[in-house]
Motif scaffolding. Structure first.
Motif, PDB file in Angstrom:
ATOM      1  N   PRO B 258      29.381  85.273 -27.093  1.00  0.00           N
ATOM      2  CA  PRO B 258      30.296  83.880 -26.662  1.00  0.00           C
ATOM      3  C   PRO B 258      30.310  82.901 -27.747  1.00  0.00           C
ATOM      4  CG  PRO B 258      28.765  84.540 -24.948  1.00  0.00           C
ATOM      5  CD  PRO B 258      28.355  85.452 -26.075  1.00  0.00           C
ATOM      6  N   GLY B 259      31.458  82.320 -27.955  1.00  0.00           N
ATOM      7  CA  GLY B 259      31.398  81.226 -28.928  1.00  0.00           C
ATOM      8  C   GLY B 259      31.324  79.876 -28.437  1.00  0.00           C
ATOM      9  N   LYS B 260      32.364  79.083 -28.752  1.00  0.00           N
ATOM     10  CA  LYS B 260      32.007  77.604 -28.307  1.00  0.00           C
ATOM     11  C   LYS B 260      32.618  77.462 -26.807  1.00  0.00           C
ATOM     12  CE  LYS B 260      34.432  75.945 -31.815  1.00  0.00           C
ATOM     13  NZ  LYS B 260      34.999  75.002 -33.002  1.00  0.00           N
ATOM     14  N   ILE B 261      32.090  76.467 -26.310  1.00  0.00           N
ATOM     15  CA  ILE B 261      32.632  75.868 -25.020  1.00  0.00           C
ATOM     16  C   ILE B 261      34.196  75.827 -24.787  1.00  0.00           C
ATOM     17  CG2 ILE B 261      32.441  74.496 -22.963  1.00  0.00           C
ATOM     18  CD1 ILE B 261      29.316  74.031 -23.382  1.00  0.00           C
ATOM     19  N   VAL B 262      34.916  76.496 -23.931  1.00  0.00           N
ATOM     20  CA  VAL B 262      36.275  76.348 -23.773  1.00  0.00           C
ATOM     21  C   VAL B 262      36.756  75.455 -22.829  1.00  0.00           C
ATOM     22  CG1 VAL B 262      38.705  77.356 -23.794  1.00  0.00           C
ATOM     23  CG2 VAL B 262      36.953  78.288 -25.283  1.00  0.00           C
ATOM     24  N   LEU B 263      36.025  76.232 -21.401  1.00  0.00           N
ATOM     25  CA  LEU B 263      36.263  75.618 -20.104  1.00  0.00           C
ATOM     26  C   LEU B 263      35.217  74.807 -19.923  1.00  0.00           C
ATOM     27  CD1 LEU B 263      38.058  75.077 -17.510  1.00  0.00           C
ATOM     28  CD2 LEU B 263      36.772  77.196 -16.764  1.00  0.00           C
ATOM     29  N   ASP B 264      35.271  73.426 -19.470  1.00  0.00           N
ATOM     30  CA  ASP B 264      34.034  72.544 -19.209  1.00  0.00           C
ATOM     31  C   ASP B 264      34.271  71.678 -18.124  1.00  0.00           C
ATOM     32  OD1 ASP B 264      31.761  71.436 -19.479  1.00  0.00           O
ATOM     33  OD2 ASP B 264      31.971  70.035 -21.198  1.00  0.00           O
ATOM     34  N   VAL B 265      33.570  71.935 -16.890  1.00  0.00           N
ATOM     35  CA  VAL B 265      33.913  71.375 -15.937  1.00  0.00           C
ATOM     36  C   VAL B 265      32.862  70.516 -15.440  1.00  0.00           C
ATOM     37  CG1 VAL B 265      34.343  72.025 -13.293  1.00  0.00           C
ATOM     38  CG2 VAL B 265      35.371  73.135 -14.993  1.00  0.00           C
ATOM     39  N   ALA B 266      33.010  69.254 -15.342  1.00  0.00           N
ATOM     40  CA  ALA B 266      31.890  68.369 -14.967  1.00  0.00           C
ATOM     41  C   ALA B 266      32.307  67.413 -13.702  1.00  0.00           C
ATOM     42  CB  ALA B 266      31.650  67.391 -15.993  1.00  0.00           C
ATOM     43  N   GLY B 267      31.386  67.604 -12.819  1.00  0.00           N
ATOM     44  CA  GLY B 267      31.329  66.782 -11.162  1.00  0.00           C
ATOM     45  C   GLY B 267      32.835  67.050 -10.778  1.00  0.00           C
ATOM     46  N   LEU B 268      33.259  68.307 -10.781  1.00  0.00           N
ATOM     47  CA  LEU B 268      34.719  68.698 -10.232  1.00  0.00           C
ATOM     48  C   LEU B 268      34.439  68.631  -8.608  1.00  0.00           C
ATOM     49  CD1 LEU B 268      37.509  69.400 -10.726  1.00  0.00           C
ATOM     50  CD2 LEU B 268      36.991  71.661 -10.640  1.00  0.00           C
ATOM     51  N   ALA B 269      35.630  67.962  -7.913  1.00  0.00           N
ATOM     52  CA  ALA B 269      35.111  67.766  -6.296  1.00  0.00           C
ATOM     53  C   ALA B 269      36.661  67.814  -6.051  1.00  0.00           C
ATOM     54  CB  ALA B 269      34.249  66.744  -5.924  1.00  0.00           C
ATOM     55  N   GLY B 270      36.993  68.101  -4.618  1.00  0.00           N
ATOM     56  CA  GLY B 270      38.041  67.981  -4.033  1.00  0.00           C
ATOM     57  C   GLY B 270      37.906  68.746  -2.617  1.00  0.00           C
ATOM     58  N   GLY B 271      38.418  68.098  -1.502  1.00  0.00           N
ATOM     59  CA  GLY B 271      38.195  68.702  -0.302  1.00  0.00           C
ATOM     60  C   GLY B 271      36.755  68.844   0.131  1.00  0.00           C
ATOM     61  N   ALA B 272      36.292  70.030   0.682  1.00  0.00           N
ATOM     62  CA  ALA B 272      34.833  70.118   0.772  1.00  0.00           C
ATOM     63  C   ALA B 272      33.920  70.724  -0.103  1.00  0.00           C
ATOM     64  CB  ALA B 272      34.870  70.976   2.295  1.00  0.00           C
ATOM     65  N   ILE B 273      34.913  70.619  -1.407  1.00  0.00           N
ATOM     66  CA  ILE B 273      34.083  71.500  -2.400  1.00  0.00           C
ATOM     67  C   ILE B 273      33.318  70.354  -3.452  1.00  0.00           C
ATOM     68  CG2 ILE B 273      34.578  72.799  -4.522  1.00  0.00           C
ATOM     69  CD1 ILE B 273      35.098  74.109  -1.754  1.00  0.00           C
ATOM     70  N   GLY B 274      32.271  70.537  -4.038  1.00  0.00           N
ATOM     71  CA  GLY B 274      31.883  70.122  -5.112  1.00  0.00           C
ATOM     72  C   GLY B 274      30.823  68.978  -4.471  1.00  0.00           C
ATOM     73  N   PRO B 275      30.300  68.241  -5.844  1.00  0.00           N
ATOM     74  CA  PRO B 275      30.754  68.424  -7.178  1.00  0.00           C
ATOM     75  C   PRO B 275      30.280  69.584  -7.688  1.00  0.00           C
ATOM     76  CG  PRO B 275      28.926  66.636  -6.893  1.00  0.00           C
ATOM     77  CD  PRO B 275      29.232  67.119  -5.493  1.00  0.00           C
ATOM     78  N   VAL B 276      31.145  70.464  -8.523  1.00  0.00           N
ATOM     79  CA  VAL B 276      30.273  71.430  -9.321  1.00  0.00           C
ATOM     80  C   VAL B 276      30.436  71.104 -10.916  1.00  0.00           C
ATOM     81  CG1 VAL B 276      30.951  73.118  -7.522  1.00  0.00           C
ATOM     82  CG2 VAL B 276      32.720  72.567  -9.253  1.00  0.00           C
ATOM     83  N   ASN B 277      29.461  71.813 -11.488  1.00  0.00           N
ATOM     84  CA  ASN B 277      29.372  71.633 -12.971  1.00  0.00           C
ATOM     85  C   ASN B 277      29.430  73.144 -13.692  1.00  0.00           C
ATOM     86  OD1 ASN B 277      29.275  68.487 -13.418  1.00  0.00           O
ATOM     87  ND2 ASN B 277      27.329  69.234 -11.797  1.00  0.00           N
ATOM     88  N   PHE B 278      30.237  73.496 -14.555  1.00  0.00           N
ATOM     89  CA  PHE B 278      30.052  74.751 -15.222  1.00  0.00           C
ATOM     90  C   PHE B 278      30.637  74.914 -16.401  1.00  0.00           C
ATOM     91  CE2 PHE B 278      33.883  77.078 -14.148  1.00  0.00           C
ATOM     92  CZ  PHE B 278      34.271  76.402 -13.371  1.00  0.00           C
ATOM     93  N   ASN B 279      30.531  75.853 -17.193  1.00  0.00           N
ATOM     94  CA  ASN B 279      31.414  75.783 -18.314  1.00  0.00           C
ATOM     95  C   ASN B 279      31.474  77.353 -18.563  1.00  0.00           C
ATOM     96  OD1 ASN B 279      29.179  76.882 -20.169  1.00  0.00           O
ATOM     97  ND2 ASN B 279      28.476  74.597 -19.873  1.00  0.00           N
ATOM     98  N   VAL B 280      32.416  77.660 -19.559  1.00  0.00           N
ATOM     99  CA  VAL B 280      32.908  79.111 -19.600  1.00  0.00           C
ATOM    100  C   VAL B 280      33.306  79.030 -21.345  1.00  0.00           C
ATOM    101  CG1 VAL B 280      34.223  81.192 -19.524  1.00  0.00           C
ATOM    102  CG2 VAL B 280      33.775  79.701 -17.700  1.00  0.00           C
TER     103      VAL B 280
END
Lengths: 338, 509
Positions: B258-280
């Motif tokens: 794997p190379g550099k981080i492309v998808l970087d998700v921080a504190g994502l929330a909405g509805g009953a979801i989250g907050p979630v943090n992850f990267n790909v």
């Protein structure tokens, strides 16, 4: 050797081999045309004076208003919507253009004003349907009533006769022996055909009608597309209203009453599914012609008006039944294949 | 209830059911005693719902016997099931929201006055006593739709009980309930058990199964694995029984860096979801595992702009992406193949070409006019790449098999060539051959530097094709682990929450 070329020829022969004659598919494409030709042949034999050039031109002129309405409505129905207000828009736009002309506004501008009034009505229909997520049947039922009231209000309930109407050629003129409304109608159909068959917008219209959720997830801006089809239907109805006003050289608040139903009948006869996503604009034109040929032929045969309605009603139901049976056949064949 | 354990209330012997090429149930057995809560567990596709549908009379078994109180019975219709005293509480409720609770409870056998009019007073009194029987405190005059899902469920249970159900099947009844509502439901279940009703309890949640059940039976791939007493078995045992199948080397993937981080998700929330943090990262495949309803699909939709975010940031290759709809997400370089290809992915009546080209038309458009030859050629190229029959180009996509439909859905995004790919259940309902091809494709895309997030309920798949696994439970990412060396048991423990329980803690006293 060009590798591209080989794969292309492979593709061709593949298609030839694996596609035997498919009646359902063939009927889908030309079935409605066969119905029209059979009807014309029948009328030519039994109706006096039917098979004459001037009669055909008369039919074409008689259907032009309804056919232009149906062209715009085809887009709406392709998105699984419906527009019941187009008949009332015919009246409002006719009134607007006649009043504009009487105020001394030049003919082209008066015509455009009528179309713009129709488009504006479409904006209201579309925005309420798309952005407030209201059922289009109810929205346009409401605007149908409202706009009819508006037409009466603007004319104080009386027809406004404008004997020196500056755009009356739009309804009564001829160009190279062909009535102007017929030419306008053909231009509208070519334009809508191009829009649906050749542009990205057209594919988006089909996508929204085929599956709105999938369209949204595929990156189609569904709300914009939905709004736009009502605007186009409104503009077409506006144009139809202006032609109607030019034809009768007056603003009639009762103009276009019930036209929405004839237009819907033409679209459905033409094979467009009320469920959306399936249909062709050429079919709508043929559907309009069938309705026109039927009425004219019945009149020429001196069939009483009441009986004409009975026959028209049966024709519409039979046409829709054929379409539905075709669909069911497809499902059956899927089940048996498994 | 003294001789209960000798004489089973319900007994299934060698019951089989086949759907086309799929053996949904292969000679399974199951036994339910009077006054017992019997948990039925298994992964998705294990055969639990098929068994339930057979008991409900919705489908007919192909072979085997069903015995009720030692008598062989036939359940040919839902009506038969009801008259035998078998009631099913489905996840989707079977009630009329616009009517009152009392009306729902008397539906089909409304009490009448002497004059044939509806006897509202008696209906109300009946409803009160039915609700009291299961200890539910609900005003029968309220309209059903105004109640919470949990209360609606209780109304349905009250109805089942009032029809003298001896066997009650509950299909994931707490899936949509709050904690408090669930506790209330457990109370009702215990009451019914002591009243001698046999309850079959289908659930994925270890915690509640250990709280409620007397015994547990595990199915796997349509076969019976085993039945055990709750106090002699651990959650870990059950998980092992659920997942312990042999995994072919279907999932071999090339070594990827794997190379550099492309998808970087921080504190994502909405509805009953989250907050979630992850990267790909570029060239990385990350799996998102978890039970149905754990919020995986919703995370995908939030990233893709299909649902409204309430908080959080998403960055694509460093640039912030705040799409207000999928159109903008696609412009930011995100693609999503949705979970349900027929309802959300494809235009079934439209040609394969249109289905593939629809999201890339801007590449083939001059002043709004589609350059059709080019669009067609591009679609054909992707079909070739995915080994789809080329003569399918003009066919409606519904004429294709499930596997080929999924390939068409994938082809749309291959053509778009997005940087980030979210694949929600990419192999659901797909035959093994197409599965292998889709795995190869995912591997190929990763090697080409794409960042890929795979949402999957298929554990061997989630582990086998990915570099890392994110485990979700109740709207959050509860665990992250590298795929190399990860076991299905470990993922399942985190997904069900069993890992937070010490061994045997939940066993009933």
């Amino acid at each position: 050797m060009n590798p591209e070329k080989t794969s292309d020829t492979a593709l061709r022969s593949d298609m030839l081999e694996k596609e035997p004659f498919d009646f359902a598919k063939w009927w889908d494409r030309v079935g409605i045309l066969v119905v029209l030709l059979a009807l014309v042949a029948l009328m030519a034999i039994i109706a006096p004076n039917f098979a004459r050039v001037d009669n055909f031109l008369n039919i074409a002129r008689a259907i032009s208003v309804n056919a232009i309405l149906a062209a715009g409505l085809t887009l709406v129905i392709l998105t699984a919507g419906i527009d019941l207000s187009v008949g009332s828009i015919v009246a409002v736009s006719g009134v607007v253009s006649v009043l504009a002309a009487m105020a001394g506004i030049p003919a082209p501008v008066a015509v455009i004003a009528g179309m713009a009034a129709g488009a504006l009505c479409g904006v209201v229909n579309g925005a309420l349907t798309a952005y407030l997520a209201l059922a289009p049947f109810i929205v346009t039922l409401g605007t149908m009533t409202f706009l009819r009231g508006l037409a009466y209000t603007m004319t104080a309930g009386q027809p406004i006769v404008a004997s020196d109407l500056n755009f009356k050629a739009l309804g009564n003129g001829y160009l190279a022996g062909v009535p102007v409304p017929v030419i306008v109608m053909l231009v509208v159909y070519v334009a809508v055909w191009f829009l649906l068959e050749r542009t990205r917008y057209g594919r988006h219209v089909y996508a929204v009608g085929g599956n709105a959720e999938a369209a949204q997830l595929a990156g189609v801006r569904v709300k914009r597309v939905v709004t736009s089809v009502y605007v186009i239907a409104g503009a077409c109805a506006g144009l139809a209203g202006v032609i109607f006003a030019a034809r009768v050289i007056s603003a009639q608040p009762t103009a276009g009453t019930g036209y929405e139903l004839d237009a819907i009948a033409a679209v459905v006869l033409g094979g467009t599914s009320l469920a959306g996503g399936r249909g062709r604009i050429v079919g709508t034109l043929i559907g309009s012609v069938i309705l026109g040929v039927l009425s004219t032929g019945l009149i020429l045969m001196n069939v009483p008006f009441f009986t004409q309605l009975l026959i028209k009603g049966i024709v519409i139901i039979v046409a829709v039944a054929i379409d539905s049976l075709k669909q069911r056949q497809f499902i059956f064949s899927r089940i048996f294949k498994r | 209830m003294t001789t209960n354990s000798k004489q089973p209330l319900l007994r299934l012997e060698a019951v089989s059911k086949r759907f086309g090429a799929t053996q949904a149930l292969n000679s399974v057995q199951f036994e339910l005693r009077t006054g017992e809560v019997h948990a039925l567990m298994g992964e998705n596709g294990a055969g639990k719902s098929t068994l339930m549908k057979i008991l409900a009379g919705n489908i007919q078994r192909d072979g085997g016997r069903i015995l009720l109180n030692g008598q062989e019975v036939e359940i040919r219709s839902p009506r038969d099931a009801r008259s035998l005293g078998i009631a099913i509480i489905h996840q989707e409720l079977n009630t009329v929201p616009a009517m009152t609770v009392a009306e729902n409870l008397s539906l089909g056998h409304e009490p009448r006055t002497r004059f044939g009019m509806l006897d509202r007073r008696r209906a109300l009194a009946d409803a009160r006593s039915k609700l009291a029987r299961i200890g539910a405190h609900i005003d029968p005059r309220r309209s059903l739709g105004s109640l919470s899902v949990g209360m609606q469920q209780m109304v349905e249970i009250a109805r089942a009980v009032s029809e003298d159900a001896r066997v009650l099947v509950l299909d994931e009844p707490t899936a949509a309930l709050s904690r408090g509502e669930a506790q209330q439901l457990y109370e009702i279940i215990r009451q019914m058990r002591s009243a001698g009703v046999g309850l079959i309890y289908i659930s994925h949640r270890m915690e509640e199964v250990w709280q409620l059940a007397d015994r547990v039976t595990v199915f796997r791939d349509g076969t019976f694995v085993g039945t055990g007493e709750m106090d002699r078995i651990t959650p870990q045992d059950v998980v092992r029984m659920m997942v312990g199948r042999s995994v072919a080397d279907l999932y071999n993937h090339s070594a990827r860096t794997p190379g550099k981080i492309v998808l970087d998700v921080a504190g994502l929330a909405g509805g009953a979801i989250g907050p979630v943090n992850f990267n790909v990262r570029a060239g990385e495949v990350v799996s998102m595992a978890g039970l149905i309803g754990s919020g995986r699909t919703e995370v995908g939709r939030l990233v893709f702009g299909a649902d409204r975010r309430s908080a959080g940031t998403v960055r694509i290759a460093g640039r912030e992406s705040r799409p207000s709809d999928p159109f903008e997400a696609i412009a930011d370089g995100i693609a999503m193949v949705p979970e349900n290809r027929k309802e959300q992915g494809l235009f079934l009546d439209h040609s394969v070409e249109n289905n593939i080209a629809i999201s890339s038309l801007d590449h083939f458009t001059t002043a709004g006019v589609v350059r059709r030859g080019e669009a067609q050629k591009a679609a054909l190229e992707q079909m070739k790449r995915l080994r789809l029959r080329l003569n399918a180009l003009e066919l409606p996509v519904k004429a294709l098999s499930g596997g080929n439909q999924q390939k068409a859905a994938l082809a749309r995004w291959l053509l778009r060539d997005s940087e980030v790919l979210i694949l929600d259940e990419p192999t659901r309902g797909v035959d093994i051959g197409a599965k292998r091809e889709i795995y190869e494709l995912i591997d190929e895309l990763a090697r080409a530097g794409k960042a890929i997030l795979v949402i999957s309920s298929d554990l061997p798949e989630a582990i086998g094709i990915s570099d890392r696994i994110l485990v979700m439970r109740e709207g959050r990412i509860v665990h992250e682990l590298p795929s190399a060396g990860a076991s299905e048991e470990e993922v399942m423990l985190h997904a069900t929450g069993a890992s937070s329980k010490p061994e045997n803690e939940g066993a009933r006293q």
